[in-house]
Write a protein that holds these residues in place. Structure first.
Motif, PDB file in Angstrom:
ATOM      1  N   SER A 384       0.858  -1.178   0.000  1.00  0.00           N
ATOM      2  CA  SER A 384       0.000   0.000   0.000  1.00  0.00           C
ATOM      3  C   SER A 384       0.892   1.225   0.000  1.00  0.00           C
ATOM      4  CB  SER A 384      -0.916  -0.003   1.230  1.00  0.00           C
ATOM      5  OG  SER A 384      -1.727   1.145   1.249  1.00  0.00           O
ATOM      6  N   ASN A 385       1.064   1.823  -1.192  1.00  0.00           N
ATOM      7  CA  ASN A 385       2.046   2.897  -1.394  1.00  0.00           C
ATOM      8  C   ASN A 385       3.426   2.373  -0.994  1.00  0.00           C
ATOM      9  OD1 ASN A 385      -0.003   4.682  -2.300  1.00  0.00           O
ATOM     10  ND2 ASN A 385      -0.596   5.062  -0.175  1.00  0.00           N
ATOM     11  N   ASP A 386       4.110   3.042  -0.075  1.00  0.00           N
ATOM     12  CA  ASP A 386       5.441   2.567   0.306  1.00  0.00           C
ATOM     13  C   ASP A 386       5.403   1.694   1.563  1.00  0.00           C
ATOM     14  OD1 ASP A 386       4.675   4.646   1.939  1.00  0.00           O
ATOM     15  OD2 ASP A 386       6.703   5.456   2.181  1.00  0.00           O
ATOM     16  N   LYS A 387       4.197   1.362   2.027  1.00  0.00           N
ATOM     17  CA  LYS A 387       4.042   0.532   3.224  1.00  0.00           C
ATOM     18  C   LYS A 387       3.410  -0.804   2.851  1.00  0.00           C
ATOM     19  CE  LYS A 387       5.366   3.811   6.086  1.00  0.00           C
ATOM     20  NZ  LYS A 387       4.401   4.723   6.719  1.00  0.00           N
ATOM     21  N   VAL A 388       3.356  -1.690   3.830  1.00  0.00           N
ATOM     22  CA  VAL A 388       2.609  -2.940   3.706  1.00  0.00           C
ATOM     23  C   VAL A 388       1.399  -2.828   4.630  1.00  0.00           C
ATOM     24  CG1 VAL A 388       2.646  -5.424   4.201  1.00  0.00           C
ATOM     25  CG2 VAL A 388       4.618  -4.332   3.097  1.00  0.00           C
ATOM     26  N   ALA A 389       0.223  -3.151   4.102  1.00  0.00           N
ATOM     27  CA  ALA A 389      -1.007  -3.070   4.895  1.00  0.00           C
ATOM     28  C   ALA A 389      -1.717  -4.410   4.845  1.00  0.00           C
ATOM     29  CB  ALA A 389      -1.916  -1.974   4.361  1.00  0.00           C
ATOM     30  N   GLY A 390      -2.461  -4.699   5.897  1.00  0.00           N
ATOM     31  CA  GLY A 390      -3.146  -5.979   5.909  1.00  0.00           C
ATOM     32  C   GLY A 390      -4.316  -6.039   6.853  1.00  0.00           C
TER      33      GLY A 390
END
Length: 567
Positions: A384-390
């Motif tokens: 998610s953009n430059d992050k990891v989302a979950g």
């Protein structure tokens, strides 16, 4: 997948007392007692929910402040923004409050944050939009109770907030002019489990009373309130059951153009139940926010022209078809990853990451993996953009939020509750998070919780299943949490000689118990259990009871949940 059967405890004295008062089948009294109904008057309210049973909206803390601030805004011709979450509860809440206010006030618009650009709750982009458009009062629905910093920023810009939220408040509350939330410790409102849309409904109920507007103008939104209650999985008790009962009546007799369009598109012919709202209406509404922009769901609900509403419904239907294809593809990919890795297959948890997976369906995929493939706490992560989302989902009895909390040093942000949570983290921390979460789950989960549990209301004899029994049980609708569809156990059944496998996956059953009548049944995706039924040994069966219509003939049918050999 092996399952454990748990039969609820019985309370024979209360059951007997209720049976002597109601004079209905003792097992129906058992089901009622299990649902907290022990007296004649309680049963009367349960079977005949009345809008007269609704509580006075003015009992809710800050309702006087909320109505006073609204009336000031009307008098000064201030611009009002109705702001809500992008799920079913949020969009129905916005449509309910916006639709009602639009009938009495013109300087008003609505705002739904974009799931991916803004995220859940009150966003800085939303506040900036309000500021740039001269909004001085925001009504926040199904969100806001935790938005302390954002609402403080809004106040600094001269924007007031009325918060209508049903999520659990923290000790520190936002600086709003009014907070309507029955879960506040000092709120005297008698019923604590309203949906976000339900609280919005209470706001317009109080406003209608204050301005002398007929309550019929408020009740016309009950179909939306019922949809929110069913979709948001709030308890189907007390006021929720009253609102859902009358909302479903409206859905079936005189639905709004938007609800009618969704029903038409889904090709439903039978009378709608709370289950239809959950499995037919809700996914199409949720898909708007998952795949694109949830504003179209609000536009659907507020549209009065059927043809225009149908056009919006088609958009939601298309979003839902796209969502289905994506979540099925990701689920198959996830199953293959686990099956091809012996280490993953033997774990107590599932944490999978693929940067190309669609953020809008990761929660659905996590739930699907648990329900159909690997019954253990599950987290699905994506870029998610430059992050990891979950999104995380849990199994019955295990606190997944607490397990994630124990991994907080690896996370950027996280939130949620016992059974579901969300989180963001840096890509370089994914591997460490997978290992830490597995270690926490392995160390803390009771091994029994990794076996799916079927909770059974009562054992029953097939001779007890009659049309009159079913006709009373059918009045348990609307069904939902704390008033689920009754689940029965019958022991020592035998095949009546007509059971067969259909479409290579399902079993069409014909069963009897001793000298009982023969009952037909359907066991979906249980072809592997056919030998249990067709053999000469008795078997036990867990099931619900439903009506089956075939060629104009209506009969009772057993919908099978599980089968095992009798002991």
């Amino acid at each position: 997948m092996q399952k454990r059967w748990t039969v609820k405890k019985y309370q024979p004295i209360q059951e007997q007392q209720l049976q002597s008062a109601l004079r209905i089948h003792p097992l129906l009294c058992r089901l009622l007692v299990q649902r907290g109904i022990t007296k004649y008057e309680e049963a009367k309210h349960f079977f005949r929910p009345s809008l007269d049973d609704l509580h006075d909206p003015w009992l809710m803390k800050d309702m006087d402040k909320a109505i006073s601030r609204l009336e000031d805004a009307f008098f000064r011709q201030e611009k009002i923004l109705v702001y809500g979450d992008y799920d079913v509860d949020g969009t129905t809440a916005v449509a309910t409050v916006f639709g009602f206010l639009q009938g009495i006030y013109s300087n008003i618009e609505f705002y739904i944050p974009h799931r991916y650009r803004e995220g859940y709750g009150i966003s800085m982009q939303g506040i900036q939009y309000a500021h740039e458009n001269d909004v001085s009062l925001v009504i926040a629905l199904d969100c806001g109770i935790k938005s302390i910093e954002h609402i403080a920023h809004a106040r600094s810009l001269g924007i007031d907030f009325i918060i209508c939220d049903h999520h659990l408040p923290d000790a520190l509350l936002p600086d709003a002019v009014a907070i309507l939330n029955p879960k506040q410790s000092d709120c005297p409102y008698p019923y604590k489990e309203l949906s976000g849309c339900g609280i919005g409904f209470k706001l317009i109920s109080a406003l209608a009373q204050k301005k002398g507007i007929p309550m019929a103008d408020v009740y016309r939104y009950l179909d939306l309130v019922a949809t929110s209650i069913a979709a948001d999985i709030v308890p189907m008790t007390g006021e929720n059951r009253v609102l859902a009962f009358h909302g479903l009546k409206q859905v079936n007799e005189s639905p709004s153009a938007g609800i009618r369009a969704l029903i038409t598109l889904s090709a439903l012919k039978e009378k709608l139940t709370s289950s239809n709202l959950v499995f037919v209406i809700a996914p199409r509404v949720n898909a708007a926010g998952r795949m694109d922009d949830a504003r179209k769901a609000v536009n659907l609900f507020i549209e009065k022209d059927f043809d225009k509403a149908y056009a919006f419904a088609e958009m939601l239907h298309g979003d839902n078809l796209e969502r289905k294809g994506i979540d099925m593809s990701i689920t198959q990919e996830a199953v293959a990853i686990i099956q091809n890795d012996a280490t993953l297959h033997s774990r107590k948890s599932t944490v999978l990451y693929q940067p190309h997976w669609h953020k809008g369906v990761v929660g659905i995929v996590a739930s699907r993996l648990i329900d159909k493939y690997f019954y253990r706490p599950t987290i699905i992560l994506t870029q998610s953009n430059d992050k990891v989302a979950g999104s995380a989902r849990s199994v019955s009895g295990f606190n997944v939020y607490e397990a994630i909390h124990q991994c907080k040093e690896l996370l950027e942000n996280y939130g949620g509750h016992f059974y579901a949570a969300g989180m963001t983290l840096r890509p370089e921390n994914v591997a460490a998070f997978q290992e830490k979460f597995e270690a926490v789950v392995a160390a803390t989960i009771d091994p029994e919780l990794l076996i799916p549990e079927i909770v059974i209301d009562t054992e029953i004899q097939l001779n007890d299943i009659t049309s009159s029994f079913y006709n009373i049980m059918r009045q348990f609708e609307p069904l939902g949490p704390e008033n689920l569809r009754p689940v029965f156990l019958a022991r020592h059944l035998s095949d009546a000689g007509y059971s067969k496998v259909v479409k290579e996956e399902h079993i069409k059953l014909s069963v009897r118990q001793g000298n009982s009548p023969v009952f037909s049944g359907i066991a979906f995706f249980m072809a592997d259990k056919f030998d249990l039924i067709s053999g000469k040994q008795p078997f036990d069966m867990v099931f619900t009871i439903e009506e089956n219509e075939w060629n104009g003939n209506v009969s009772l049918q057993l919908k099978v949940i599980d089968i095992r050999a009798s002991r």
